[in-house]
Design a protein around this motif. Sequence first.
Motif, PDB file in Angstrom:
ATOM      1  N   GLY A 116     -60.423  -9.042  57.512  1.00 19.61           N
ATOM      2  CA  GLY A 116     -61.652  -9.739  57.810  1.00 19.61           C
ATOM      3  C   GLY A 116     -62.494 -10.125  56.614  1.00 19.61           C
TER       4      GLY A 116
ATOM      5  N   THR B 299     -55.397  -8.702  66.468  1.00 17.19           N
ATOM      6  CA  THR B 299     -54.926  -9.989  65.952  1.00 17.19           C
ATOM      7  C   THR B 299     -53.955  -9.756  64.801  1.00 17.19           C
ATOM      8  OG1 THR B 299     -56.980 -11.113  66.586  1.00 17.19           O
ATOM      9  CG2 THR B 299     -55.631 -12.184  64.909  1.00 17.19           C
TER      10      THR B 299
ATOM     11  N   PRO C 234     -60.717 -12.838  64.420  1.00 14.94           N
ATOM     12  CA  PRO C 234     -60.295 -12.325  65.731  1.00 14.94           C
ATOM     13  C   PRO C 234     -60.095 -13.456  66.734  1.00 14.94           C
ATOM     14  CG  PRO C 234     -62.642 -11.999  65.430  1.00 14.94           C
ATOM     15  CD  PRO C 234     -62.122 -12.502  64.118  1.00 14.94           C
TER      16      PRO C 234
ATOM     17  N   SER D  85     -61.342  -2.679  59.290  1.00 15.77           N
ATOM     18  CA  SER D  85     -61.667  -3.984  59.873  1.00 15.77           C
ATOM     19  C   SER D  85     -63.115  -4.315  59.549  1.00 15.77           C
ATOM     20  CB  SER D  85     -61.461  -3.946  61.384  1.00 15.77           C
ATOM     21  OG  SER D  85     -61.643  -5.217  61.954  1.00 15.77           O
TER      22      SER D  85
ATOM     23  N   GLN E  60     -59.985  -7.727  66.121  1.00 10.43           N
ATOM     24  CA  GLN E  60     -59.434  -8.233  64.864  1.00 10.43           C
ATOM     25  C   GLN E  60     -58.209  -7.433  64.431  1.00 10.43           C
ATOM     26  OE1 GLN E  60     -61.822 -10.215  61.481  1.00 10.43           O
ATOM     27  NE2 GLN E  60     -61.927  -8.038  61.040  1.00 10.43           N
TER      28      GLN E  60
ATOM     29  N   THR F 166     -65.363  -6.401  68.613  1.00 10.39           N
ATOM     30  CA  THR F 166     -64.789  -7.509  67.854  1.00 10.39           C
ATOM     31  C   THR F 166     -63.941  -6.996  66.697  1.00 10.39           C
ATOM     32  OG1 THR F 166     -66.609  -8.981  68.440  1.00 10.39           O
ATOM     33  CG2 THR F 166     -65.367  -9.536  66.466  1.00 10.39           C
TER      34      THR F 166
END
Length: 237
Positions: A162, A99, A188, A114, A96, A92
């Motif tokens: 994040g 993204t 994400p 991240s 992210q 994940t």
Amino acid sequence: MTGILAIETATEACSVALWRDGDIEHRYELAARQHNQRIFAMLQDLMPAGLDGVDAIAYGSGPGSFTGLRIAASAVQGLAYAADLPALPVSTLACQVHTALRLGLVSEGDYVFSSLDARIREIYFALYRIENGVAVEVQAARGDAPAKIVQASMPEAMIGLGSGCNFIEQFPDRVSSALTQVHPNLLPEARDLLPLAQKALAAGDVQRALDVQPVYVRDEVNWKKLPDQGKAQGKKS
């Protein structure tokens, strides 16, 4: 034709995406604590004909919300098992980064921190570098208190992504001073699992449905694979 279905539910965002030979369709919602109610409705809307044309199922394997990760893993296990499809786990935290790359927040050569809020006075985090348009892991994911996140390989400059970055004031000076930009509201999206999923599929780096499991980072959290689900937790003495 090659098709990959992607599912990401590790944060308050719930998203699914379908890649077919370069064309991407996706669905995305902010659905905190409603992933279980929304995920199959989103899949039905995205793929009314079912899994026809899908060759593999990618999923955000974590770290992230315990409940969210279980929902994704359960959905992927059931779909992959029923359709005899391989699964493609993708971090994940790496998702992210992709993204952010798609949105132009990071670029080639950047170091990227991240992170996600672990909701227990800790954060999940990993360090990546963008190389040839792909997030390459520099330091593996771990969970720790914000004040203890000293990294082994600390670049002079990096971009923070994040919800873990909401705790930047608690980061060690060595970390916070290296963060030239932070994007704490980034979440994400399933479509950004696809670049890493395509790479894994091409390399044959796949899982069987029975082997699908979340990555919690913490060892004390256990996930029951399909053969173990429904079994008694232990015999009474």
